[in-house]
Design a protein around this motif. Structure first.
Motif, mmCIF file in Angstrom:
data_model
loop_
_atom_site.group_PDB
_atom_site.id
_atom_site.type_symbol
_atom_site.label_atom_id
_atom_site.label_comp_id
_atom_site.label_asym_id
_atom_site.label_seq_id
_atom_site.Cartn_x
_atom_site.Cartn_y
_atom_site.Cartn_z
ATOM 1 N N ALA A 13 0.925 -1.372 0.064
ATOM 2 C CA ALA A 13 0.072 -0.105 -0.262
ATOM 3 C C ALA A 13 1.000 1.152 0.228
ATOM 4 O O ALA A 13 1.020 2.271 -1.002
ATOM 5 C CB ALA A 13 -0.903 0.018 1.288
ATOM 6 N N ALA A 14 1.921 1.420 0.801
ATOM 7 C CA ALA A 14 3.086 2.550 0.868
ATOM 8 C C ALA A 14 3.761 2.734 -1.079
ATOM 9 O O ALA A 14 3.460 3.927 -0.355
ATOM 10 C CB ALA A 14 3.683 2.056 1.775
ATOM 11 N N VAL A 18 2.135 6.067 -3.209
ATOM 12 C CA VAL A 18 3.266 7.227 -3.948
ATOM 13 C C VAL A 18 3.689 6.591 -5.225
ATOM 14 O O VAL A 18 5.073 6.239 -4.657
ATOM 15 C CB VAL A 18 3.852 8.281 -2.851
ATOM 16 N N GLY A 19 3.299 6.821 -5.857
ATOM 17 C CA GLY A 19 3.843 6.078 -7.136
ATOM 18 C C GLY A 19 4.617 6.167 -7.974
ATOM 19 O O GLY A 19 4.771 6.331 -9.209
ATOM 20 N N PHE A 20 5.757 6.420 -7.906
ATOM 21 C CA PHE A 20 7.779 6.065 -7.964
ATOM 22 C C PHE A 20 8.596 5.795 -8.226
ATOM 23 O O PHE A 20 8.975 6.391 -7.026
ATOM 24 C CB PHE A 20 7.731 8.190 -8.016
ATOM 25 N N SER A 133 7.569 1.866 7.047
ATOM 26 C CA SER A 133 6.347 1.623 6.005
ATOM 27 C C SER A 133 5.722 3.049 6.181
ATOM 28 O O SER A 133 6.209 3.843 5.139
ATOM 29 C CB SER A 133 5.008 0.956 6.386
ATOM 30 N N MET A 134 5.067 3.815 7.412
ATOM 31 C CA MET A 134 4.911 5.513 7.839
ATOM 32 C C MET A 134 5.417 6.442 7.098
ATOM 33 O O MET A 134 5.459 7.304 7.039
ATOM 34 C CB MET A 134 3.958 5.212 8.715
ATOM 35 N N ILE A 135 7.148 5.823 7.594
ATOM 36 C CA ILE A 135 8.374 7.495 7.492
ATOM 37 C C ILE A 135 8.296 7.060 5.839
ATOM 38 O O ILE A 135 8.541 8.208 5.939
ATOM 39 C CB ILE A 135 9.106 6.864 8.283
ATOM 40 N N THR A 136 8.487 6.505 5.541
ATOM 41 C CA THR A 136 8.909 6.090 3.789
ATOM 42 C C THR A 136 7.959 6.604 2.805
ATOM 43 O O THR A 136 7.853 7.704 2.516
ATOM 44 C CB THR A 136 8.920 4.536 3.268
ATOM 45 N N THR A 137 6.640 6.776 3.156
ATOM 46 C CA THR A 137 5.251 7.384 2.765
ATOM 47 C C THR A 137 5.582 8.341 3.442
ATOM 48 O O THR A 137 5.750 9.640 2.729
ATOM 49 C CB THR A 137 4.071 6.528 3.576
ATOM 50 N N GLN A 138 5.946 9.128 4.103
ATOM 51 C CA GLN A 138 5.960 10.498 4.489
ATOM 52 C C GLN A 138 7.017 11.131 3.444
ATOM 53 O O GLN A 138 6.257 12.496 2.857
ATOM 54 C CB GLN A 138 6.255 10.801 6.016
ATOM 55 N N LEU A 139 8.171 11.118 3.817
ATOM 56 C CA LEU A 139 8.989 11.433 2.996
ATOM 57 C C LEU A 139 9.087 10.766 1.390
ATOM 58 O O LEU A 139 9.178 12.123 0.479
ATOM 59 C CB LEU A 139 10.425 10.362 2.651
ATOM 60 N N LYS A 140 8.114 10.142 0.893
ATOM 61 C CA LYS A 140 7.848 10.227 -0.434
ATOM 62 C C LYS A 140 6.557 11.328 -0.659
ATOM 63 O O LYS A 140 7.508 12.113 -1.843
ATOM 64 C CB LYS A 140 6.859 8.715 -0.299
ATOM 65 N N ILE A 154 14.199 9.269 -7.442
ATOM 66 C CA ILE A 154 14.729 8.897 -6.134
ATOM 67 C C ILE A 154 14.100 7.646 -5.422
ATOM 68 O O ILE A 154 12.826 7.945 -5.104
ATOM 69 C CB ILE A 154 14.343 9.242 -4.943
ATOM 70 N N LYS A 155 14.518 6.773 -5.277
ATOM 71 C CA LYS A 155 14.307 5.044 -4.513
ATOM 72 C C LYS A 155 14.187 5.271 -2.607
ATOM 73 O O LYS A 155 15.415 5.753 -2.292
ATOM 74 C CB LYS A 155 14.858 4.175 -5.077
ATOM 75 N N VAL A 156 13.165 4.736 -2.344
ATOM 76 C CA VAL A 156 13.710 5.193 -0.568
ATOM 77 C C VAL A 156 13.277 4.045 0.270
ATOM 78 O O VAL A 156 11.943 3.333 -0.307
ATOM 79 C CB VAL A 156 11.925 6.597 -0.365
ATOM 80 N N VAL A 157 13.881 3.634 0.715
ATOM 81 C CA VAL A 157 13.555 2.646 1.823
ATOM 82 C C VAL A 157 13.736 2.836 3.087
ATOM 83 O O VAL A 157 14.904 4.055 3.601
ATOM 84 C CB VAL A 157 15.068 1.812 1.087
#
Length: 200
Positions: A13-14, A18-20, A133-140, A154-157
């Motif tokens: 879902a995350a 934010v689909g990039f 998961s929430m941190i990743t979504t927030q940053l994206k 940019i790929k975020v993990v």
């Protein structure tokens, strides 16, 4: 098994929300299977179509190898790939497993660089994974509107509240992205693993 499936769905879902660019490989060791979500568009991704296919193939194949519970019991390994550079995060049982995991990636055809950020400790809790998961979504989400940041590049993990960023950017873009990441609530550290191109 139910916990692993819940984490998989949360991460999917995350990624979709934010689909990039990001390809999220989820390896739940000991579960029946692993899940991967890819939200990349060749038109906006700085990699060529061929490079994107290669990265996704490497990521998928390595995820399968790490998902073998016989080789990695009591471990939780995540794989992300950009431009044939492999990022390993998560938890392993001991130093021997950590070295074995790195050796597998290093010996895989096409891989040119390994970033080994595996920690020797018990697998993270469901609560910890939800926080990641929430941190990743927030940053994206923040990168999408940040000035001077090519979010599609940019790929975020996030693992254990540590943010890892991969991609192809200029030094100035990398600095801007890192500044945005440093302000994300709940994150304990930001690690940038960018491929750099010249400033225009």
């Amino acid at each position: 098994m139910r916990g692993n499936m819940s984490r998989t769905l949360n991460l999917l879902a995350a990624c979709v929300a934010v689909g990039f660019l990001n390809s999220c490989a989820v390896v739940a060791v000991g579960a029946v299977g692993a899940a991967a979500a890819t939200g990349a568009a060749v038109g906006t991704d700085p990699r060529s179509g061929g490079a994107l296919v290669d990265d996704n193939s490497i990521q998928s194949k390595l995820s399968g190898k790490y998902g073998n519970s016989d080789n990695f019991p009591d471990s939780n390994i995540y794989v992300d790939v950009f431009n044939k550079s492999v990022l390993l995060t998560g938890q392993v049982k001991d130093d021997a497993q950590k070295q074995f995991a790195e050796n597998i990636a290093r010996g895989y055809p096409g891989v040119i660089k390994i970033y080994d950020y595996l920690n020797v400790r018990l697998p993270s809790s469901m609560g910890s994974r939800s926080t990641d998961s929430m941190i990743t979504t927030q940053l994206k989400t923040q990168l999408l509107t940040a000035s001077g940041v090519p979010s599609n590049s940019i790929k975020v993990v996030t693992t254990e509240t540590v943010i890892y960023m991969m991609g192809m950017v200029t030094p100035a873009e990398a600095e801007s992205a890192a500044n945005v990441a440093a302000k994300v609530g709940g994150a304990s550290k930001v690690v940038t693993l960018f491929d750099y191109k010249s400033n225009k």
